[in-house]
Design an enzyme around this catalytic site. Structure first.
Site, PDB file in Angstrom:
ATOM      1  N   ILE A   1       0.852  -1.205   0.000  1.00  0.00           N
ATOM      2  CA  ILE A   1       0.000   0.000   0.000  1.00  0.00           C
ATOM      3  C   ILE A   1       0.887   1.254   0.000  1.00  0.00           C
ATOM      4  CG2 ILE A   1      -1.811   1.260   1.237  1.00  0.00           C
ATOM      5  CD1 ILE A   1      -2.545  -1.432   2.601  1.00  0.00           C
TER       6      ILE A   1
ATOM      7  N   LYS B   1      -3.316  -4.994  15.408  1.00  0.00           N
ATOM      8  CA  LYS B   1      -3.883  -3.787  14.778  1.00  0.00           C
ATOM      9  C   LYS B   1      -4.841  -3.070  15.732  1.00  0.00           C
ATOM     10  CE  LYS B   1      -2.965  -2.521  11.239  1.00  0.00           C
ATOM     11  NZ  LYS B   1      -1.782  -1.700  10.888  1.00  0.00           N
TER      12      LYS B   1
ATOM     13  N   VAL C   1      -6.774  -5.774   0.929  1.00  0.00           N
ATOM     14  CA  VAL C   1      -6.343  -4.866  -0.141  1.00  0.00           C
ATOM     15  C   VAL C   1      -5.749  -5.666  -1.306  1.00  0.00           C
ATOM     16  CG1 VAL C   1      -4.950  -2.835  -0.659  1.00  0.00           C
ATOM     17  CG2 VAL C   1      -5.807  -3.185   1.669  1.00  0.00           C
TER      18      VAL C   1
HETATM   19  N1  NAP Z   1      -2.818  -5.516   2.805  1.00  0.00           N
HETATM   20  C1  NAP Z   1      -3.978  -5.483   3.439  1.00  0.00           C
HETATM   21  O1  NAP Z   1      -4.921  -6.176   3.060  1.00  0.00           O
HETATM   22  C2  NAP Z   1      -4.166  -4.561   4.602  1.00  0.00           C
HETATM   23  C3  NAP Z   1      -5.467  -4.375   5.089  1.00  0.00           C
HETATM   24  C4  NAP Z   1      -5.668  -3.506   6.141  1.00  0.00           C
HETATM   25  C5  NAP Z   1      -4.612  -2.830   6.707  1.00  0.00           C
HETATM   26  N2  NAP Z   1      -3.347  -3.035   6.231  1.00  0.00           N
HETATM   27  C6  NAP Z   1      -2.264  -2.286   6.877  1.00  0.00           C
HETATM   28  O2  NAP Z   1      -1.621  -1.505   5.889  1.00  0.00           O
HETATM   29  C7  NAP Z   1      -0.256  -1.320   6.222  1.00  0.00           C
HETATM   30  C8  NAP Z   1       0.620  -1.715   5.054  1.00  0.00           C
HETATM   31  O3  NAP Z   1       0.361  -3.062   4.741  1.00  0.00           O
HETATM   32  P1  NAP Z   1       0.805  -3.713   3.344  1.00  0.00           P
HETATM   33  O4  NAP Z   1      -0.274  -4.614   2.919  1.00  0.00           O
HETATM   34  O5  NAP Z   1       1.283  -2.665   2.421  1.00  0.00           O
HETATM   35  O6  NAP Z   1       1.984  -4.658   3.849  1.00  0.00           O
HETATM   36  P2  NAP Z   1       3.525  -4.715   3.472  1.00  0.00           P
HETATM   37  O7  NAP Z   1       3.721  -4.673   2.010  1.00  0.00           O
HETATM   38  O8  NAP Z   1       4.050  -5.882   4.233  1.00  0.00           O
HETATM   39  O9  NAP Z   1       4.077  -3.367   4.101  1.00  0.00           O
HETATM   40  C9  NAP Z   1       4.418  -3.228   5.439  1.00  0.00           C
HETATM   41  C10 NAP Z   1       5.470  -2.164   5.537  1.00  0.00           C
HETATM   42  O10 NAP Z   1       5.871  -2.010   6.905  1.00  0.00           O
HETATM   43  C11 NAP Z   1       7.280  -2.109   6.994  1.00  0.00           C
HETATM   44  N3  NAP Z   1       7.658  -2.670   8.284  1.00  0.00           N
HETATM   45  C12 NAP Z   1       7.202  -3.802   8.860  1.00  0.00           C
HETATM   46  N4  NAP Z   1       7.806  -3.999  10.044  1.00  0.00           N
HETATM   47  C13 NAP Z   1       8.674  -2.971  10.209  1.00  0.00           C
HETATM   48  C14 NAP Z   1       9.605  -2.612  11.230  1.00  0.00           C
HETATM   49  N5  NAP Z   1       9.774  -3.372  12.309  1.00  0.00           N
HETATM   50  N6  NAP Z   1      10.326  -1.487  11.065  1.00  0.00           N
HETATM   51  C15 NAP Z   1      10.186  -0.714   9.969  1.00  0.00           C
HETATM   52  N7  NAP Z   1       9.316  -0.993   8.975  1.00  0.00           N
HETATM   53  C16 NAP Z   1       8.574  -2.115   9.090  1.00  0.00           C
HETATM   54  C17 NAP Z   1       7.661  -3.033   5.859  1.00  0.00           C
HETATM   55  O11 NAP Z   1       9.020  -2.921   5.532  1.00  0.00           O
HETATM   56  P3  NAP Z   1       9.682  -4.098   4.640  1.00  0.00           P
HETATM   57  O12 NAP Z   1       9.068  -3.993   3.279  1.00  0.00           O
HETATM   58  O13 NAP Z   1      11.106  -3.772   4.642  1.00  0.00           O
HETATM   59  O14 NAP Z   1       9.371  -5.375   5.359  1.00  0.00           O
HETATM   60  C18 NAP Z   1       6.734  -2.533   4.764  1.00  0.00           C
HETATM   61  O15 NAP Z   1       7.239  -1.364   4.159  1.00  0.00           O
HETATM   62  C19 NAP Z   1      -0.014  -2.138   7.501  1.00  0.00           C
HETATM   63  O16 NAP Z   1      -0.167  -1.291   8.607  1.00  0.00           O
HETATM   64  C20 NAP Z   1      -1.153  -3.152   7.456  1.00  0.00           C
HETATM   65  O17 NAP Z   1      -1.468  -3.627   8.750  1.00  0.00           O
HETATM   66  C21 NAP Z   1      -3.103  -3.884   5.195  1.00  0.00           C
END
Ligand code: NAP
Length: 326
Positions: A20, A169, A195
């Protein structure tokens, strides 16, 4: 949504390298913002290259390496910005061995670290990315009432069942609201559903992995994780809308509709009969009431949600073009 140019305004996107996050960075650059995007490892091209390739990145994108548990690293990324989009959080729906270190600490402490830095550095508004996982599972919500922004995930139920992502969350979002109230920081929240849509990074995140597994015949129904799907571009737009509209307050459910995972799987099977899609029960989320126009708060701000059929088509075509499936 009308596009106001935001030349000169500097914002920070934590988790900018993610699924995202990359879309949000892209749309912010398109709108003229200067963006501080955080990654976990600046030396890893899988986190940086797709961001550096975005239009406008050369002159208006700066990358920062952060660890959510390292306050000073966050300060460096937030410094000089007027707005923060806090997306970075571990996103794992599979079983975890060490919930405290793998999910809870980075989600909760990470959120308070980001908000503390924002408050200290005089940031105007913080958009926190929560989730429908902070809305469901909520087994004691009245059976005849649609789930909405007033509904909260039952953390005790999550702990009993060992579903740690929704717990992380929910506790992180609650920590954000508490911080906002106690310290007087302007916080607004987006709660996206599952998403999906075109993938910018070279690796797959948890929600696109769910679709990939379904296309490969997986029968998991994500009983405690699903409440509807949403296009990744709409999620990024929702973040910008609630940031730019000062009238936007509170939580914002962000789904094209409240639906069951079984509805989603049935549509994937109809659109892509060539894959081995399992037949799932109709009601995969026991008791969840379906609803169109569930994300009324965002629709009132001007968001027109991309429908499920288009979400599926663009997601599958992206998985194909990136070589995740043939
Ligand atoms: N995808 C969905 O369906 C969905 C739905 C609702 C809410 N969300 C929320 O949306 C947000 C982004 O999710 P996404 O789907 O885009 O997932 P994602 O691609 O896994 O992105 C997560 C991001 O957080 C970073 N991150 C994780 N742990 C970290 C740490 N300890 N220190 C620094 N950075 C860290 C990751 O870095 P790296 O890339 O280096 O690991 C990555 O950039 C999250 O808060 C998730 O809970 C997602």
């Amino acid at each position: 949504m009308s596009e106001t140019r935001k030349e000169g305004e500097r914002v920070c996107v934590t988790g900018g390298s993610g699924y995202i996050g990359s879309w949000l960075v892209r749309l912010l650059l398109d709108r003229g913002y200067t963006v501080h995007a955080t990654v976990k490892d600046l030396k890893d091209e899988k986190e940086t290259k797709h961001l550096q390739a975005l239009e406008g990145a050369e002159s208006r994108l700066r990358l920062f390496q952060i660890d959510l548990l390292d306050y000073d690293s966050i300060v460096a990324a937030v410094n000089g910005t007027t707005g923060v989009f806090h997306l970075a959080s571990p996103c794992i729906v599979d079983e975890v061995k060490d919930p405290e270190n793998e999910l809870l600490a980075p989600a909760i402490k990470g959120t308070t670290n980001v908000l503390t830095a924002a408050k200290e550095l005089g940031v105007r508004r913080v958009v926190v990315t929560s989730s429908i996982s902070a809305v469901t599972p909520s087994p004691y919500w009245p059976a005849n009432k649609l789930k909405n922004e007033e509904c909260w995930t039952d953390v005790d139920y999550c702990k009993q069942k060992g579903v740690w992502y929704p717990a992380s969350k929910t506790l992180a979002e609650k920590a954000a609201w508490q911080f906002s109230k106690e310290k007087g920081l302007d916080v607004v929240v987006v709660n996206p559903g599952t998403v999906m849509g075109p993938v910018l990074p070279p690796t797959l995140n948890a929600s696109m992995l769910m679709l990939l597994r379904l296309l490969q015949g997986c029968t998991e129904t994500y009983e405690d994780h699903f409440m509807g799907s949403v296009h990744v571009r709409d999620v990024a737009l929702a973040h910008i809308l609630v940031y730019e509209n000062t009238s936007a307050t509170g939580r914002h459910l962000c789904v094209e509709a409240i639906s069951h995972y079984g509805d989603f799987a049935a549509m994937v099977a109809e659109l892509y009969p060539e894959y081995n899609i399992p037949r799932l029960p109709k009601d995969t989320q026991p008791g969840l009431l379906r609803a169109k126009n569930a994300s009324k708060k965002l629709m009132d701000l001007g968001l027109q949600f991309i429908p499920m059929e288009q979400i599926i088509k663009e997601s599958v075509e992206s998985l194909k073009s990136k070589g995740f499936i043939s």
